[in-house]
Scaffold this motif. Structure first.
Motif, PDB file in Angstrom:
ATOM      1  N   LYS A  36      32.581  41.123  39.895  1.00  0.00           N
ATOM      2  CA  LYS A  36      31.670  42.175  40.344  1.00  0.00           C
ATOM      3  C   LYS A  36      31.394  42.145  41.842  1.00  0.00           C
ATOM      4  CE  LYS A  36      29.228  42.604  35.932  1.00  0.00           C
ATOM      5  NZ  LYS A  36      27.923  42.475  35.231  1.00  0.00           N
ATOM      6  N   SER A  37      31.679  41.006  42.498  1.00  0.00           N
ATOM      7  CA  SER A  37      31.408  40.915  43.932  1.00  0.00           C
ATOM      8  C   SER A  37      32.577  40.238  44.638  1.00  0.00           C
ATOM      9  CB  SER A  37      30.099  40.149  44.192  1.00  0.00           C
ATOM     10  OG  SER A  37      30.204  38.819  43.719  1.00  0.00           O
ATOM     11  N   ARG A  38      32.557  40.286  45.958  1.00  0.00           N
ATOM     12  CA  ARG A  38      33.641  39.742  46.768  1.00  0.00           C
ATOM     13  C   ARG A  38      33.890  38.260  46.465  1.00  0.00           C
ATOM     14  NH1 ARG A  38      29.986  40.217  52.167  1.00  0.00           N
ATOM     15  NH2 ARG A  38      30.387  42.404  51.679  1.00  0.00           N
ATOM     16  N   ILE A  39      35.143  37.856  46.618  1.00  0.00           N
ATOM     17  CA  ILE A  39      35.550  36.470  46.366  1.00  0.00           C
ATOM     18  C   ILE A  39      35.549  35.737  47.702  1.00  0.00           C
ATOM     19  CG2 ILE A  39      37.305  34.958  45.382  1.00  0.00           C
ATOM     20  CD1 ILE A  39      36.048  36.891  43.362  1.00  0.00           C
ATOM     21  N   LEU A  40      34.566  34.864  47.896  1.00  0.00           N
ATOM     22  CA  LEU A  40      34.359  34.239  49.197  1.00  0.00           C
ATOM     23  C   LEU A  40      35.019  32.872  49.345  1.00  0.00           C
ATOM     24  CD1 LEU A  40      30.672  35.319  49.383  1.00  0.00           C
ATOM     25  CD2 LEU A  40      32.383  35.960  51.053  1.00  0.00           C
ATOM     26  N   SER A  41      35.402  32.252  48.234  1.00  0.00           N
ATOM     27  CA  SER A  41      36.033  30.938  48.313  1.00  0.00           C
ATOM     28  C   SER A  41      36.932  30.726  47.101  1.00  0.00           C
ATOM     29  CB  SER A  41      34.978  29.828  48.407  1.00  0.00           C
ATOM     30  OG  SER A  41      33.987  29.981  47.405  1.00  0.00           O
ATOM     31  N   VAL A  58      44.682  35.034  47.087  1.00  0.00           N
ATOM     32  CA  VAL A  58      43.724  35.592  48.040  1.00  0.00           C
ATOM     33  C   VAL A  58      42.551  36.182  47.272  1.00  0.00           C
ATOM     34  CG1 VAL A  58      45.424  36.070  49.840  1.00  0.00           C
ATOM     35  CG2 VAL A  58      44.900  37.847  48.156  1.00  0.00           C
ATOM     36  N   GLY A  59      41.350  36.050  47.858  1.00  0.00           N
ATOM     37  CA  GLY A  59      40.143  36.627  47.286  1.00  0.00           C
ATOM     38  C   GLY A  59      39.666  37.784  48.141  1.00  0.00           C
ATOM     39  N   CYS A  60      39.384  38.923  47.511  1.00  0.00           N
ATOM     40  CA  CYS A  60      39.177  40.175  48.244  1.00  0.00           C
ATOM     41  C   CYS A  60      37.760  40.726  48.106  1.00  0.00           C
ATOM     42  CB  CYS A  60      40.187  41.223  47.769  1.00  0.00           C
ATOM     43  SG  CYS A  60      41.907  40.703  47.937  1.00  0.00           S
ATOM     44  N   GLU A  61      37.486  41.698  48.962  1.00  0.00           N
ATOM     45  CA  GLU A  61      36.190  42.368  49.006  1.00  0.00           C
ATOM     46  C   GLU A  61      35.890  43.087  47.698  1.00  0.00           C
ATOM     47  OE1 GLU A  61      32.624  44.076  50.490  1.00  0.00           O
ATOM     48  OE2 GLU A  61      33.855  42.480  51.327  1.00  0.00           O
ATOM     49  N   ASP A  62      36.914  43.639  47.039  1.00  0.00           N
ATOM     50  CA  ASP A  62      36.698  44.426  45.820  1.00  0.00           C
ATOM     51  C   ASP A  62      36.544  43.563  44.573  1.00  0.00           C
ATOM     52  OD1 ASP A  62      39.239  43.509  45.363  1.00  0.00           O
ATOM     53  OD2 ASP A  62      40.179  45.479  45.156  1.00  0.00           O
ATOM     54  N   GLY A  63      36.434  42.231  44.737  1.00  0.00           N
ATOM     55  CA  GLY A  63      36.234  41.344  43.591  1.00  0.00           C
ATOM     56  C   GLY A  63      37.526  40.884  42.940  1.00  0.00           C
ATOM     57  N   SER A  64      38.652  41.266  43.500  1.00  0.00           N
ATOM     58  CA  SER A  64      39.931  40.883  42.899  1.00  0.00           C
ATOM     59  C   SER A  64      40.432  39.550  43.459  1.00  0.00           C
ATOM     60  CB  SER A  64      40.985  41.973  43.129  1.00  0.00           C
ATOM     61  OG  SER A  64      41.255  42.131  44.513  1.00  0.00           O
ATOM     62  N   VAL A  65      41.113  38.807  42.592  1.00  0.00           N
ATOM     63  CA  VAL A  65      41.866  37.614  42.989  1.00  0.00           C
ATOM     64  C   VAL A  65      43.322  37.928  42.751  1.00  0.00           C
ATOM     65  CG1 VAL A  65      42.297  35.171  42.549  1.00  0.00           C
ATOM     66  CG2 VAL A  65      39.963  36.066  42.403  1.00  0.00           C
ATOM     67  N   LYS A  66      44.124  37.863  43.809  1.00  0.00           N
ATOM     68  CA  LYS A  66      45.522  38.290  43.728  1.00  0.00           C
ATOM     69  C   LYS A  66      46.448  37.095  43.916  1.00  0.00           C
ATOM     70  CE  LYS A  66      44.360  42.863  45.510  1.00  0.00           C
ATOM     71  NZ  LYS A  66      44.828  43.692  44.403  1.00  0.00           N
ATOM     72  N   LEU A  67      47.467  37.020  43.064  1.00  0.00           N
ATOM     73  CA  LEU A  67      48.430  35.922  43.101  1.00  0.00           C
ATOM     74  C   LEU A  67      49.750  36.438  43.674  1.00  0.00           C
ATOM     75  CD1 LEU A  67      49.080  32.961  42.255  1.00  0.00           C
ATOM     76  CD2 LEU A  67      49.914  33.900  40.082  1.00  0.00           C
ATOM     77  N   PHE A  68      50.267  35.711  44.668  1.00  0.00           N
ATOM     78  CA  PHE A  68      51.547  36.041  45.298  1.00  0.00           C
ATOM     79  C   PHE A  68      52.524  34.881  45.130  1.00  0.00           C
ATOM     80  CE2 PHE A  68      48.523  38.758  47.366  1.00  0.00           C
ATOM     81  CZ  PHE A  68      49.207  39.920  47.673  1.00  0.00           C
ATOM     82  N   PHE A 112      45.977  45.140  49.495  1.00  0.00           N
ATOM     83  CA  PHE A 112      45.387  46.270  48.759  1.00  0.00           C
ATOM     84  C   PHE A 112      44.181  45.852  47.929  1.00  0.00           C
ATOM     85  CE2 PHE A 112      49.808  47.553  49.495  1.00  0.00           C
ATOM     86  CZ  PHE A 112      49.598  48.747  50.170  1.00  0.00           C
ATOM     87  N   GLY A 113      43.312  45.058  48.575  1.00  0.00           N
ATOM     88  CA  GLY A 113      42.056  44.692  47.921  1.00  0.00           C
ATOM     89  C   GLY A 113      40.891  44.780  48.878  1.00  0.00           C
ATOM     90  N   GLY A 114      41.125  45.466  50.019  1.00  0.00           N
ATOM     91  CA  GLY A 114      40.097  45.513  51.044  1.00  0.00           C
ATOM     92  C   GLY A 114      40.104  44.236  51.863  1.00  0.00           C
ATOM     93  N   PRO A 115      39.047  43.982  52.626  1.00  0.00           N
ATOM     94  CA  PRO A 115      38.985  42.758  53.435  1.00  0.00           C
ATOM     95  C   PRO A 115      39.221  41.506  52.591  1.00  0.00           C
ATOM     96  CG  PRO A 115      37.206  44.245  54.037  1.00  0.00           C
ATOM     97  CD  PRO A 115      37.864  44.858  52.837  1.00  0.00           C
ATOM     98  N   ILE A 116      39.967  40.564  53.158  1.00  0.00           N
ATOM     99  CA  ILE A 116      40.250  39.299  52.467  1.00  0.00           C
ATOM    100  C   ILE A 116      39.321  38.228  53.021  1.00  0.00           C
ATOM    101  CG2 ILE A 116      42.000  37.524  52.030  1.00  0.00           C
ATOM    102  CD1 ILE A 116      44.117  39.725  52.349  1.00  0.00           C
ATOM    103  N   TRP A 117      38.620  37.537  52.119  1.00  0.00           N
ATOM    104  CA  TRP A 117      37.633  36.535  52.511  1.00  0.00           C
ATOM    105  C   TRP A 117      38.102  35.101  52.297  1.00  0.00           C
ATOM    106  CZ3 TRP A 117      33.318  37.840  55.114  1.00  0.00           C
ATOM    107  CH2 TRP A 117      32.910  39.184  55.075  1.00  0.00           C
ATOM    108  N   SER A 118      39.089  34.916  51.425  1.00  0.00           N
ATOM    109  CA  SER A 118      39.499  33.548  51.094  1.00  0.00           C
ATOM    110  C   SER A 118      40.971  33.519  50.712  1.00  0.00           C
ATOM    111  CB  SER A 118      38.639  32.996  49.946  1.00  0.00           C
ATOM    112  OG  SER A 118      38.641  33.895  48.843  1.00  0.00           O
ATOM    113  N   MET A 119      41.570  32.336  50.845  1.00  0.00           N
ATOM    114  CA  MET A 119      42.988  32.163  50.527  1.00  0.00           C
ATOM    115  C   MET A 119      43.248  30.695  50.230  1.00  0.00           C
ATOM    116  SD  MET A 119      46.307  33.311  52.790  1.00  0.00           S
ATOM    117  CE  MET A 119      45.687  32.483  54.250  1.00  0.00           C
ATOM    118  N   ALA A 120      44.162  30.424  49.299  1.00  0.00           N
ATOM    119  CA  ALA A 120      44.508  29.042  48.973  1.00  0.00           C
ATOM    120  C   ALA A 120      45.922  29.000  48.423  1.00  0.00           C
ATOM    121  CB  ALA A 120      43.529  28.468  47.949  1.00  0.00           C
TER     122      ALA A 120
END
Length: 632
Positions: free
Chosen positions: A145-150, A118-128, A100-108
């Motif tokens: 403010k921008s997508r999380i790419l790494s 995970v880092g998302c298109e909407d600028g959110s970093v989500k912890l699972f 629920f953050g749009g496209p996911i660009w990164s994960m660690a």
């Protein structure tokens, strides 16, 4: 070897998908690779770099991130916004969850392996939180403010670094708050670019953050103060990926120009305890973008648009001369993609999402040895089928392996089908079967998983007949010989065994081979055997091939020893027959056809060889970035 008429087939229009990301697991010494079509492959680096597992892709999946967690658990995420976990036993997707953050660009994964970011298109970093059966959403970090790419965790697990467009953020994991924001310089060769994309970040134990970006720079940051410490301009295009060694004494980066750079931490002077990062070695093993890199204890690993998976050994880390000491480039799958109907001279090609059926061409011309004969009738493309299918020799039975380890027999007759029987997996195993082989008489079925060995079933009596003794390396190909019902098995370490199904034991020839051993050049080959077949009129002959050689093993002749020429067993033709027979050995090898995806006998005098020249693949890739040469 004898003389054969050869159908040289080059119309299998197979193009591997580009490599999007790789993830190395140090505990198991395995590498996960995802491709642009969503396919995920698992390579066992301890088993001669064999591709032991494979998850088919899907047109709707575009994987952007891949990581290992909790030791042996594998996750991916992509532009469809879902996080997926893979079942490495059943070889399927265990579940998919929308972040629920749009496209996911990164994960660690966290250093402990118990949490996933995970880092998302909407600028959110989500912890699972990673639970035994699934993952569970825990919380969001401060939205950017921008997508999380790494993304990268500090080894202590207390902070993370996140790369975006024009800046890098440092978050406190406990609070989820951003504690620093470091602005990346947009300058490139003295010109200010519109934006600077931070493609990769790495968080080191001493608090240093290393970033790579679209301005061609590798930069070092102090996370405590949020300041830039040092900058290296290394490319005229994007630096797209970074990976750091576990000891944090070296790292590797990949560029859009196809170059891989190695950085090492070395003393400032010979007697100094102070150390600095130095760019030591550039490597050019790719023609296109290097989208992803990994760093194992003994090698630099890279992959990208040109579809090659490259292992560059670190010679100072390799203790003995073995498989790890050789540069290797993996292009083709370690499984057979082609089936052949010998009587009807048909070839079935397996692509990622469809099958193609072709009839071979023919000629009425004649010629001498080595001549290329013109076709009197071209090959015909008969069928394009969007589905995936082993059949018995007489095509009356279909054998299907399920991802839970069961084997199903389906009777085919008159356009209808009937489920005859299901062989259930052995007690305590749910491993998917990866390879099947049926005997020409239809009485025997052999099945192999990635680690559970080879089981042989009696199809007439519908019961397990025997299990071949376990071996440490995975099976790459197997086939059952006509008349004798001997099962020939090839393993990823290049060993070949022959097992008598009726007698439930290895044959005398196989015992002789294991006692004497194979030629050292045979064992040093770095591509696995993918297909085995037999000569219909010569029961002592075993035919097999890998991507770069075709071999006929004549069991009636002595095995070569290490002092013998493996690839040139015959002396010049002007030698006497007595000398020729004295120097002949069991292995007759041809390297004329390559890369060789399939070779088999159509009849006792005719071979079919399916090749896929690399130049034909490269011609279908997007053009690489052109480098400006000196003086032009």
């Amino acid at each position: 070897m004898g003389e054969f008429k050869v159908h040289r087939v080059r119309f299998f229009n197979y193009v591997p998908s580009g490599i999007r990301c790789v993830a190395y697991n140090n505990q198991s010494n395995r590498l996960a690779v995802s491709r642009t079509d969503g396919t995920v492959e698992i390579y066992n680096l301890s088993a001669n770099y064999f591709q032991e597992k494979f998850f088919p892709g899907h047109e709707s999946r575009a994987t952007e991130a891949l990581c290992w967690a909790e030791g042996q658990r594998l996750f991916s995420a992509g532009l469809n916004g879902e996080i997926m976990e893979y079942d490495l036993q059943a070889l399927n997707i265990k579940y998919a969850m929308d972040a629920f953050g749009g496209p996911i660009w990164s994960m660690a994964a966290s250093p402990s392996g118990s949490q996933l970011l995970v880092g998302c298109e909407d600028g959110s970093v989500k912890l699972f939180q990673i639970t035994p059966d699934k993952i569970q959403f825990e919380r969001n970090f401060d939205r950017q403010k921008s997508r999380i790419l790494s993304l990268s965790w500090h080894p202590s697990g207390t902070h993370i670094a996140a790369g975006s467009i024009d800046y890098i953020s440092v978050f406190d994991v406990k609070s989820g708050s951003a504690v620093h924001k470091m602005i990346v310089d947009r300058q490139y060769m003295g010109v200010s670019k519109r934006k600077c994309i931070v493609w990769g970040v790495a968080f080191l134990s001493d608090g240093t953050i290393i970033s790579v970006d679209s301005a061609g720079k590798v930069q070092f940051w102090d996370s405590a103060t949020g300041t830039l410490v040092k900058s290296h301009l290394i490319a005229n295009a994007d630096v797209q990926s970074i990976a750091v060694a576990d000891q944090e004494d070296s790292f590797v980066v990949g560029t859009a120009e196809g170059t891989v750079f190695h950085f090492q931490l070395v003393p400032v002077t010979s007697n100094s305890s102070e150390k600095q990062w130095v760019r030591t070695k550039p490597f050019q093993h790719h023609t296109h973008d290097v989208r992803t890199v990994a760093h194992s204890p003994t090698a630099l690993i890279s992959g990208g648009t040109d579809t090659h998976l490259v292992f560059r050994p670190l010679m100072e880390k390799v203790e003995v001369k073995n498989y790890d000491a050789a540069l290797r480039k993996i292009t083709f799958p370690h499984r057979c993609l082609i089936s052949c109907s010998k009587k009807r001279q048909l070839l079935l090609f397996q692509f990622a999402h469809h099958l193609e059926l072709w009839r071979l061409g023919s000629t009425v011309a004649t010629g001498k040895n080595g001549d290329t004969l013109p076709l009197s009738k071209n090959a015909d493309h008969l069928l394009h089928l969007k589905t995936k299918i082993l059949f018995s020799e007489d095509s009356t039975k279909l054998f299907v392996a399920s991802n839970q380890g069961a084997l199903h027999i389906v009777q085919l007759s008159g356009g209808s089908f009937k489920h005859l029987h299901a062989f259930q997996p052995q007690s305590g195993t749910v491993e998917a079967m990866c390879l099947l082989a049926v005997s020409p008489d239809g009485n025997w079925l052999a099945a192999s998983g990635t680690s559970a060995g080879v089981h042989v079933y009696n199809v007439k009596q519908l019961k397990l007949h025997c299990t071949v003794p376990a071996y440490n390396f995975p099976v790459t190909a197997m086939a059952i010989a006509p008349n004798t019902n001997n099962l020939v098995i090839a393993h990823s370490d290049q060993q070949v065994f022959e097992y008598s199904i009726p007698d439930k034991q290895y044959t005398d020839w196989s015992r002789t081979v294991q006692k004497q051993g194979f030629h050292h050049l045979w064992l040093q080959r770095d591509t696995p055997i993918t297909h085995i077949s037999f000569h219909p009129k010569r029961p002592m002959h075993i035919l097999l091939h890998d991507a770069y050689m075709f071999c006929i093993i004549d069991k009636s002749l002595p095995l070569p020893n290490d002092k013998t020429l493996l690839y040139n067993p015959f002396p010049p033709t002007n030698e006497s027959d007595v000398i020729r027979r004295r120097t002949a050995h069991a292995f007759k090898i041809s390297k004329i056809y390559k890369p060789l995806l399939f070779m088999d006998l159509l009849d006792e005098r005719t071979l079919v060889a399916v090749e896929r020249p690399l130049d034909d693949i490269i011609a279908q890739l997007p053009p690489p970035i052109k480098k400006k040469k000196f003086g032009t």
